[in-house]
Design a protein around this motif. Structure first.
Motif, PDB file in Angstrom:
ATOM      1  N   GLY A   1       0.786  -1.232   0.000  1.00 24.97           N
ATOM      2  CA  GLY A   1       0.000   0.000   0.000  1.00 24.97           C
ATOM      3  C   GLY A   1       0.818   1.281   0.000  1.00 24.97           C
ATOM      4  N   ASP A   2       2.142   1.168  -0.136  1.00 22.92           N
ATOM      5  CA  ASP A   2       2.988   2.369  -0.085  1.00 22.92           C
ATOM      6  C   ASP A   2       4.294   2.066  -0.830  1.00 22.92           C
ATOM      7  N   CYS A   3       4.225   2.189  -2.151  1.00 25.82           N
ATOM      8  CA  CYS A   3       5.307   1.669  -2.992  1.00 25.82           C
ATOM      9  C   CYS A   3       6.618   2.428  -2.808  1.00 25.82           C
TER      10      CYS A   3
ATOM     11  N   GLY B   1      13.728  -0.602  -8.489  1.00 25.41           N
ATOM     12  CA  GLY B   1      12.670  -1.372  -9.140  1.00 25.41           C
ATOM     13  C   GLY B   1      12.576  -2.814  -8.665  1.00 25.41           C
ATOM     14  N   ILE B   2      13.195  -3.111  -7.508  1.00 29.33           N
ATOM     15  CA  ILE B   2      13.129  -4.475  -6.948  1.00 29.33           C
ATOM     16  C   ILE B   2      12.575  -4.353  -5.534  1.00 29.33           C
ATOM     17  N   CYS B   3      11.544  -5.112  -5.214  1.00 34.12           N
ATOM     18  CA  CYS B   3      10.855  -4.900  -3.938  1.00 34.12           C
ATOM     19  C   CYS B   3      11.473  -5.725  -2.811  1.00 34.12           C
ATOM     20  N   PRO B   4      12.112  -5.064  -1.830  1.00 39.23           N
ATOM     21  CA  PRO B   4      12.686  -5.812  -0.706  1.00 39.23           C
ATOM     22  C   PRO B   4      11.620  -6.263   0.292  1.00 39.23           C
TER      23      PRO B   4
ATOM     24  N   LYS C   1       8.614   1.642   8.145  1.00 40.46           N
ATOM     25  CA  LYS C   1       7.501   1.656   7.211  1.00 40.46           C
ATOM     26  C   LYS C   1       6.184   1.859   7.959  1.00 40.46           C
ATOM     27  N   ASP C   2       5.271   2.535   7.298  1.00 44.70           N
ATOM     28  CA  ASP C   2       3.931   2.707   7.858  1.00 44.70           C
ATOM     29  C   ASP C   2       3.094   1.489   7.454  1.00 44.70           C
TER      30      ASP C   2
ATOM     31  N   ALA D   1      -0.671  -1.139   4.909  1.00 41.64           N
ATOM     32  CA  ALA D   1      -0.759  -2.526   4.450  1.00 41.64           C
ATOM     33  C   ALA D   1      -1.924  -3.183   5.182  1.00 41.64           C
ATOM     34  N   ARG D   2      -1.998  -4.490   5.179  1.00 46.55           N
ATOM     35  CA  ARG D   2      -3.168  -5.129   5.778  1.00 46.55           C
ATOM     36  C   ARG D   2      -3.167  -5.024   7.304  1.00 46.55           C
TER      37      ARG D   2
END
Lengths: 291, 226
Positions: free
Chosen positions: B139-141, B148-151, B205-206, B210-211
């Protein structure tokens, strides 16, 4: 500075860790207590720290990001401080896959650098991790904050950046992962010097005595992030008295590491072989310790 | 690479045990993501139906199966054509993703909805027969920080400030077949000459976005009809 590391037991009786702590008390300046290392359930590091304090040994409690969110972390930090614990080592923690509860959910609400940053900020600015001011400012904890560096993990070139980030976040001392590759470590320390990091923190180099070649192989294959060169494994395999050889290798490593610029101490990870610590410390010329 | 919700059928023995007490079922698939990942499209629906019929014949306990493939099971308007098929049966077996299964349960509250599919992740397929997770739906890219790689989803510990210290040979400590996300990020940022970005501190991170903040809803006032 000499520190060592012990694992709390997989039960609720503290007698054994107290005995171990008393046994090595005069050979170390402080003792790390692992926090469910390799994700195996053990007596809590905070409780164990409290027990060894009662034996007159200075504890460094480890705390991982694996099992606690930021609420539980702060609550445990306040609790640990209230019990007299003053040193904390902040780690991300081994993944639960390696332990005895591989089906558990992990947390990783914060990463290790965030943990260090917000703990340091809590202490200096008297605010919780969320930024909410702590009202009774004279009652905030004041831990000596430590961090871990593994010079041999991938991506290798990033590790010195990690060191710098951890120092900037507020790590006042660093304990490294076990070092067997001395040339690789010397390279790392050179990079750290080039970045001007050596004056900004205390670096304790991690060493581990290997009892025999099987332990060495086990560590190489099963412990995340540890590199045991074949040379060391072969040396142990050929030795007539492997345990004595393991101690001799460790002592030699300590001597060579201490010649490197910027090393402020040695951290001995005996991994269950606590009996070896007095001999290693003595033969490395680090005994007696000044209290 | 097609980005989709990736799902995998439950073992047939498990599906069979879930429907053991019933003599008639409606098996519903979807022509969307689960068709793309070859687990719940028209072909898979018919294969599963045939297999279940055979199994039940062997058990001397015949099973009547109606089948239906929704254009998109996550949009209720595509389920309207299903209404006539749901008469005179008590059970709907879903080969849609978990989202579709819930829309089925919403639409037919008096029916027992059984999932025949495990919905796994948001990902894609770069190679035929292999699907990989790519998005943690946080929810917060932050992909612009990390080349461009998501840790968050590709690092086993969701590390945001660099690798954990367990990776060897560029692989993750928990799976030597899996690339260390931070190795990939490092390589990419080096290529882009942006390694200095990785030296910057990434704050906590907030997770409420997210869920962890509870079930989420997106409301677009500009496209609301009411």
């Amino acid at each position: 500075m000499v520190t060592a590391e012990i694992n709390p037991p997989k039960h609720a009786c503290p007698e054994n860790i107290k005995r171990q702590a008393e046994f090595i008390a005069c050979y170390v300046d402080a003792l790390n207590i692992t926090d469910c290392s390799t994700a195996v359930v053990r007596l809590s590091s905070i409780a164990a720290g409290f027990h060894i304090l009662s034996c007159g040994v200075e504890p460094i409690i480890q705390m991982t990001c694996r099992d606690r969110n930021r609420i539980a972390m702060q609550s445990d930090l306040l609790g640990a401080y209230s019990l007299g614990i003053r040193n904390i080592l902040c780690l991300s923690g081994d993944h639960q896959k390696f332990g005895n509860h591989p089906t558990a959910k992990n947390v990783y609400d914060l990463d290790s650098i965030q943990f260090i940053y917000y703990l340091n900020r809590l202490q200096t600015e008297k605010v919780f991790f969320s930024g909410e001011p702590i009202k009774e400012k004279e009652k905030v904890p004041h831990f000596f904050i430590g961090a871990v560096i593994n010079p041999f993990a991938d991506p290798r070139e990033f590790q010195v950046i990690r060191l710098e980030k951890k120092i900037r976040a507020g790590a006042k001392f660093i304990q490294t992962q076990c070092i067997f590759d001395l040339e690789g470590f010397a390279d790392f320390m050179e990079q750290a010097e080039w970045r001007g990091l050596l004056q900004k923190t205390y670096i304790l180099a991690g060493v581990a005595p290997l009892k025999n070649y099987r332990v060495a192989q086990y560590m190489q294959n099963n412990v995340p992030g540890i590199v045991v060169p074949d040379k060391v494994i072969n040396q142990l395999q050929r030795a007539a008295y492997p345990a004595q050889e393991g101690i001799a290798i460790c002592v030699e490593q300590i001597k060579r590491i201490r010649e490197m610029k910027g090393i402020q101490g040695i951290h001995i990870m005996a991994m269950g072989w606590v009996e070896a610590i007095p001999e290693i410390v003595s033969r490395a010329g680090l005994y007696p310790r000044q209290k | 690479m097609k980005k989709i919700i990736v799902a995998e059928q439950k073992p047939i023995s498990e599906i069979a045990s879930l429907i053991y007490d019933y003599e008639k079922i409606l098996l519903v698939g979807c022509a969307g993501c689960v068709a793309v990942c070859l687990s719940g499209g028209e072909k898979e629906v018919e294969i599963l139906a045939a297999a279940l019929r055979l199994l039940r014949q062997q058990q001397n306990k015949p099973l009547e199966i109606l089948t239906f493939v929704a254009t998109r099971a996550c949009a209720p308007e595509y389920l309207v054509d299903l209404d006539p098929l749901t008469k005179n049966l008590a059970v709907i077996v879903s080969l849609t993703c978990g989202v579709g299964a819930q829309y089925l349960a919403d639409r037919y509250p008096e029916k027992w909805v059984i999932p025949a599919q495990d919905t796994k992740f948001a990902g894609g397929s770069g190679e035929h027969g292999i699907w990989e997770e790519r998005c943690g739906l946080c929810g917060d890219c932050i992909l612009h920080y990390t080349g461009g790689i998501c840790p968050i989803i590709r690092c086993a510990k969701s590390m945001l400030n660099g690798p954990c210290g367990g990776a060897q040979n560029g692989k993750c400590e928990i799976n030597t077949e899996m690339d260390c996300a931070w190795q990939l990020i490092y390589n990419r940022m080096k290529l882009l000459n942006k390694l200095d970005k990785l030296a910057e501190f990434q704050p906590a991170k907030d997770w409420s976005l997210a869920r962890h903040g509870g079930p989420r809803k997106v409301i677009r006032k500009d496209v609301l009809i009411k």
